[in-house]
Design an enzyme around this catalytic site. Structure first.
Site, PDB file in Angstrom:
ATOM      1  N   GLN A  16       0.905  -1.327  -0.031  1.00  0.00           N
ATOM      2  CA  GLN A  16      -0.027  -0.140   0.102  1.00  0.00           C
ATOM      3  C   GLN A  16       0.957   1.232  -0.028  1.00  0.00           C
ATOM      4  OE1 GLN A  16      -2.326  -1.716   3.448  1.00  0.00           O
ATOM      5  NE2 GLN A  16      -3.892  -0.367   2.348  1.00  0.00           N
TER       6      GLN A  16
ATOM      7  N   CYS B 293     -10.560  -0.461   3.850  1.00  0.00           N
ATOM      8  CA  CYS B 293      -9.340  -0.341   3.324  1.00  0.00           C
ATOM      9  C   CYS B 293      -8.973   0.827   3.043  1.00  0.00           C
ATOM     10  CB  CYS B 293      -9.074  -1.156   1.985  1.00  0.00           C
ATOM     11  SG  CYS B 293      -7.539  -1.388   1.630  1.00  0.00           S
ATOM     12  N   LEU B 294      -7.718   1.242   3.828  1.00  0.00           N
ATOM     13  CA  LEU B 294      -7.111   2.439   3.621  1.00  0.00           C
ATOM     14  C   LEU B 294      -6.898   3.126   2.067  1.00  0.00           C
ATOM     15  CD1 LEU B 294      -4.541   2.698   6.363  1.00  0.00           C
ATOM     16  CD2 LEU B 294      -6.794   3.929   6.266  1.00  0.00           C
TER      17      LEU B 294
ATOM     18  N   HIS C  31      -6.573 -10.046   5.726  1.00  0.00           N
ATOM     19  CA  HIS C  31      -6.662  -8.726   4.723  1.00  0.00           C
ATOM     20  C   HIS C  31      -5.244  -8.200   4.256  1.00  0.00           C
ATOM     21  CE1 HIS C  31      -8.497  -4.503   3.747  1.00  0.00           C
ATOM     22  NE2 HIS C  31      -7.449  -4.550   3.721  1.00  0.00           N
ATOM     23  N   GLU C  32      -4.348  -7.916   5.160  1.00  0.00           N
ATOM     24  CA  GLU C  32      -2.870  -7.583   4.917  1.00  0.00           C
ATOM     25  C   GLU C  32      -2.360  -8.661   4.014  1.00  0.00           C
ATOM     26  OE1 GLU C  32      -2.902  -4.524   5.486  1.00  0.00           O
ATOM     27  OE2 GLU C  32      -4.340  -4.386   7.043  1.00  0.00           O
TER      28      GLU C  32
ATOM     29  N   HIS D 185      -2.908  -8.150   0.490  1.00  0.00           N
ATOM     30  CA  HIS D 185      -2.387  -7.208  -0.135  1.00  0.00           C
ATOM     31  C   HIS D 185      -1.053  -7.664  -0.607  1.00  0.00           C
ATOM     32  CE1 HIS D 185      -4.797  -3.453   0.513  1.00  0.00           C
ATOM     33  NE2 HIS D 185      -4.990  -3.723   1.592  1.00  0.00           N
TER      34      HIS D 185
END
Ligand code: GNR
Ligand code: NI
Length: 182
Positions: free
Chosen positions: A51, A91-92, A133-134, A137
Site C-alpha cells: 500500500q 481499506c485505506l 486482509h494484509e 495485499h
C-alpha cells in the site's frame, strides 16, 4: 520516522505481488517504523508494504482498542486456518467503501520480526481478519475482489467519478495526466 503516501484503488501498483525479505537490515527496520507511523496517522488497524508502494512481504497491524499493541510480520505464512467469520472490512486503499467478507475465524501464523527472528502465534477475531486482509495485499489482492460483480461495478463508477472530480477542481494530490512530469 515519516508518513508514507498510500496508494488508492484502482492504482495498478496495488496488484504487484510482494517479494520475500532476505535482508533484515536498517532499511527494513526504518520502513517498519514508517509504516507504523503511517497506519496510526491514517488511522487504520493494519497496513501492508504494498500500500506504500514497497513490494516486500511486510505488514503491520494493531487492533488494540486502548493503548498500542503493534504487530510486525515479515514473510508471514498461515500454517493453519479453521472456522469461518464474516466481518465488515474497510481499506485505506479503497476509501469510503465497506463490505462484508468471509475469512477464516482462527489462524496460526509463522513470520519473522524486523530483526529476522522467527516467531509463531495464533490469532482470532479482528486480528485474524486484519492479518488475512494484509496478507492479501502482499498478493496484490484487495477485499473488493471478493464482492459481487454488481458491487465492484458500483465501486469502479465511484472511483472514476472521484478521479474526474480531482482532475476538474485540482483539489487532490493527483497529477493531471496532461502535465508533463520532468
Ligand atoms: O483500517 C483498516 N480497517 C480494517 C477493518 C476491517 C478489516 C480490515 C481492516 S484493514 C484496514 C487498513 C488497511 O487497509 N489495511 O490494509
Ligand atoms: Ni487494506
Amino acid at each position: 520516522m515519516a508518513r508514507l503516501a498510500i496508494l488508492e484503488y484502482p492504482d495498478p501498483r496495488l496488484r504487484i505481488r510482494a517479494e520475500p525479505v532476505t535482508k533484515f537490515d536498517a532499511e527494513v527496520q526504518k520502513l517498519v517504523a514508517d509504516m507504523l507511523e503511517t497506519m496510526y496517522a491514517a488511522p487504520g488497524i493494519g497496513l501492508a508494504a504494498t500500500q506504500v508502494n514497497v513490494h516486500k512481504r511486510i505488514l503491520v497491524c494493531d487492533v488494540a482498542i486502548e493503548g498500542k499493541q503493534p504487530y510486525c510480520l515479515i514473510n508471514p505464512e498461515i500454517v493453519h486456518a479453521e472456522g469461518q467469520t464474516n466481518a465488515e472490512e474497510g481499506c485505506l486503499s479503497v476509501p469510503e467503501f465497506y463490505d462484508y467478507v468471509d475469512r477464516a475465524a482462527l489462524i496460526r501464523v509463522k513470520a519473522f520480526d524486523p530483526q529476522g527472528r522467527p516467531f509463531e502465534f495464533q490469532a482470532d477475531g479482528l486480528l485474524a481478519v486484519c492479518i488475512q486482509h494484509e496478507m492479501d495485499h502482499l498478493e496484490g489482492k484487495l477485499f473488493v475482489d471478493y464482492l459481487s460483480e454488481l458491487k465492484r461495478e458500483r465501486l469502479r463508477k465511484k472511483a472514476s467519478k472521484k478521479a474526474k472530480r480531482a482532475q476538474h477542481d485540482g483539489s487532490d494530490t493527483h497529477v493531471p495526466s496532461s502535465v508533463p512530469v520532468i
